[in-house]
Design an enzyme around this catalytic site. Sequence first.
Site, PDB file in Angstrom:
ATOM      1  CE  LYS A  79    -115.256 -48.693  75.054  1.00 33.12           C
ATOM      2  NZ  LYS A  79    -116.116 -47.744  75.143  1.00 33.12           N
ATOM      3  CB  SER A 154    -114.927 -45.622  72.138  1.00 30.66           C
ATOM      4  OG  SER A 154    -115.522 -45.728  73.242  1.00 30.66           O
ATOM      5  CB  SER A 178    -118.916 -44.831  73.466  1.00 27.65           C
ATOM      6  OG  SER A 178    -117.920 -43.745  72.844  1.00 27.65           O
TER       7      SER A 178
END
Lengths: 485, 478
Positions: A79, A154, A178
């Site tokens: 990420k 997210s 997330s």
Amino acid sequence: MDLTALTLHELTDKLRKKEVSSVELTNAFLKRISQVEDKVNAYVTISPDEALKAAKDADARLADGVNLTPLTGVPVSVKDIFCTKGVRTTCSSKILENFIPPFDATAVKKLKDAGAVILGKNNMDEFAMGSSTENSAFFPTKNPWALDRVPGGSSGGSAASVAAGECAASIGTDTGGSIRQPASCCGVVGMKPTYGRVSRYGMIAFASSLDQAGPITKDVLDAALMLTAIAGRDPLDATSIDSPVPDYAAGLKGGIKGLRAGIPKEYFIEGMDFEVSSAVSKAIETLKKLGAEIVPVTLPNTEYAVSVYYLVATAEASSNLARFDGVKYGLRQDGGNLIEMYKNTRDAGFGPEVKRRIMLGTYSLSAGYYDAYYKKASQVRTLIGRDFDAAFKKCDVIVTPTAPTAAFKIGEKTQDPLTMYLSDIFTISCNLAGIPGASIPCGFTKDMLPIGLQILGKRLDETTVLKTAFAYEEAAGWSKKRAQL
Amino acid sequence: MGFEPVIGLEVHAQLLTASKLFCGCPAKFGGEPNTQVCPVCLGMPGTLPVLNAKAVDYAVKMALAVGCKVNEKSVFARKNYFYPDLPKGYQISQYNEPLAVAGHLDIETTAGTKRIGITRIHMEEDAGKLLHDAAGGAGYSFVDLNRAGTPLIEIVTEPDIRSPDEAVAYLKSLREILVYLGICDGNMEEGSFRCDANVSVRPAGAEKFGTRAELKNINSFKFVKDAIAYEIERQIGVNENGGLVKQETRLFDSVKGVTVSMRSKEEAHDYRYFPEPDLPPLIVDAAHVEKLKTTLPELPQAKRERFVSNYGIPAYDAGVLTSSKDLAGYYEEAVKLGAEPKTASNWVMGTVLMLLNEKGIDVKDSPVKPPAVAKIIEMVKAGVVSSTAAKEVFAEMFSTGKAPEEIVKSKGLTQLSNETDIAAMIDAVIKANPDNLAKYKSGKDKLFGFFVGEVMKAAKGKANPAVVNRILKEKLSS
Ligand SMILES: [Zn+2]
């Protein structure tokens, strides 16, 4: 054979048997990325040069046969919230669009040390604030199962990249769901470990007391392998836990006969999405068949979790994001004086959701409001933690849906932040309590959208969570399904 | 109507740890801008603070030295505000739960000893520095983050201080303790010892405090005195003219000797303190506190009292000698080697300090070590050298580092104390001056000096004056 559809552990086998080299594997994933990335948009930055260099090193290591780990030579993604030395790290924000960190996050360093090949950096909601990856300052990521739908957030880019075969596995971060919610949306496995299990060093902070890194993978064994690689005490993170890291993969087998699975009534409410509730009910039946004892439990303060979360997380965020001021790195928009420069920079650099949360957080910490908001929220947070302590006296894991619905349509909730916030209603408490939680696929809607089952465990008892997930996965087989692009 | 000033002080002392409070960068003063920095103290995204255990020990030592209660659990908090010298946009400090509370410091005032309460001591990190319009960048401000993250302790008093002189006495005493403990260099110009003063006035006898002003930028003892004195007068003036003192922060202008308003209460920052989530609560257990207690050196006040009682020297001498731990150690070593305490005190306070100050040398680097001081005192006492010549010998020791015996020998400064030799010289002088002898015998006592002078002249000044006096008196009266 399509190598990119295989799991991490299947690729490890192939690398060890010399059926494929890490360079070949890396090229295969880079090719896959070039074929599907236009549709999925899972990456903010792809770093083929660094990846191929790491692959060559991994091949040398594999040839020597020493110091090998299950990750050696395997292409993964991370990420874009993790700092990567020499590779731009944006947090999907304009304010860090050109930021190149001079250091690696500890989780990234551990992946590199294990010999993993990092293909690139995944798209996300800006500063991890969101549940759909639509808050990326650059572009939304699409759900590989239905390109008109969100991948969750997210860590949507990470989950989508795994589901789309654009990497073997990924690491994301989870502040209120997330990792688990996008894993649920994308039909993959996601695990948020115990707070402090994985170092936060180099992971750009959203809400420091809640943020935790973890794996997003195609199956449970992969999650165990990834977690074993990244977990552990880090002298650079004072909140990381000083406790030995078990071999999570070794702990998966043995079944769940006699395991007590708690079902909290607060998570099975009137008006819940029918397809989700029936998939989860079936999963619970499966656990029962596998020998688990189903125990009703109660988590009475659940109704306050979302409010508590949005006070605590935004307060911490308002402070964490103060460093993005145009003075030292990242975007700067000049102004007539210092205050104008700050305002121009932060106005141009942050998206609407980030601004909204900074304002909320600033407000809840302000003189005269602190006691009523931040302090009260911290107190209720303690009560939420106690709910779990009490429940775990009666059970070994707690089983719930991961999200109230399957992946929603892109644009469906962007105008209504409060509805969006409710996407995390089942995942938030786990962060507030600091306990581990995983999401694993437990079926599909009639539109072939994945549904996720959440398994929560006691503090530092990732092993039982993963073992439960593994037993279920073996029995149900959902993890073998791949999105068709 | 008379007014009484009420003063409270906040001191920031920089701790002398090798590294910064939350990262491994060196904490030393100076260095080219931005050369003592790393991702952590630059506030790079994703970086985290890790507490320097040495800094905690230093802070605990100070807490113990001023009788504070060290809290077993204290909590770091973020103080949020924007400024370019603050890389994270917040300062890591302590707020609700400081490291230590409820201590005190006794100061000497004209009215005797007075106890000043210490409310709290907490730890925090320093900010960086801005350089305005530096060379090559007119119109720009430059940021130097070398200092960012260096460890500080803030020491806050109760509003117990009643005059500028008391404030200065408190600060000097506090500074002395910090330096004695070896945890702060006490340098006010370089900013390692900084002071803010809260000043208010109230009608004499009133219980309620007046509205206070916080004075900043007072970086010398003289400025502390001047700034507080000015502020007291200003506030009394405001009161006497029927005005109201405003709660505000005021800056001391050392050139004009006045304080000027910097920001009002309304403009004051809301720092939005909250517990620092990146650091677990700081636990300092009782056993560790006890261990640190055993490492505390003798503090200035105790040392002064001991010097007076053990060595019988005046309080004034004890005060001068204990003004630094090194000087006190120097003195005490000389005494332990056998020097008579008061004589040693005179030597150290006089000749030693004079020469050190002249050359700008610190006592611990003195070219003349305590054994040499003890030796020269012994030589004077034994009559080997006169006290006048001893000063000359000492100066020579100071510039050449030679041993005193060697200098006395090479310079021919050995004092003549042999009675037979002196008696012979006296006999010769008497014999050569029959007229003066007659006059002396007839009652002109003043001529005694003449005879002493003649004997000393004959001895080239090296005769022991005590011996000369004694034998001369005998011979003249016989
Ligand atoms: Zn540093």
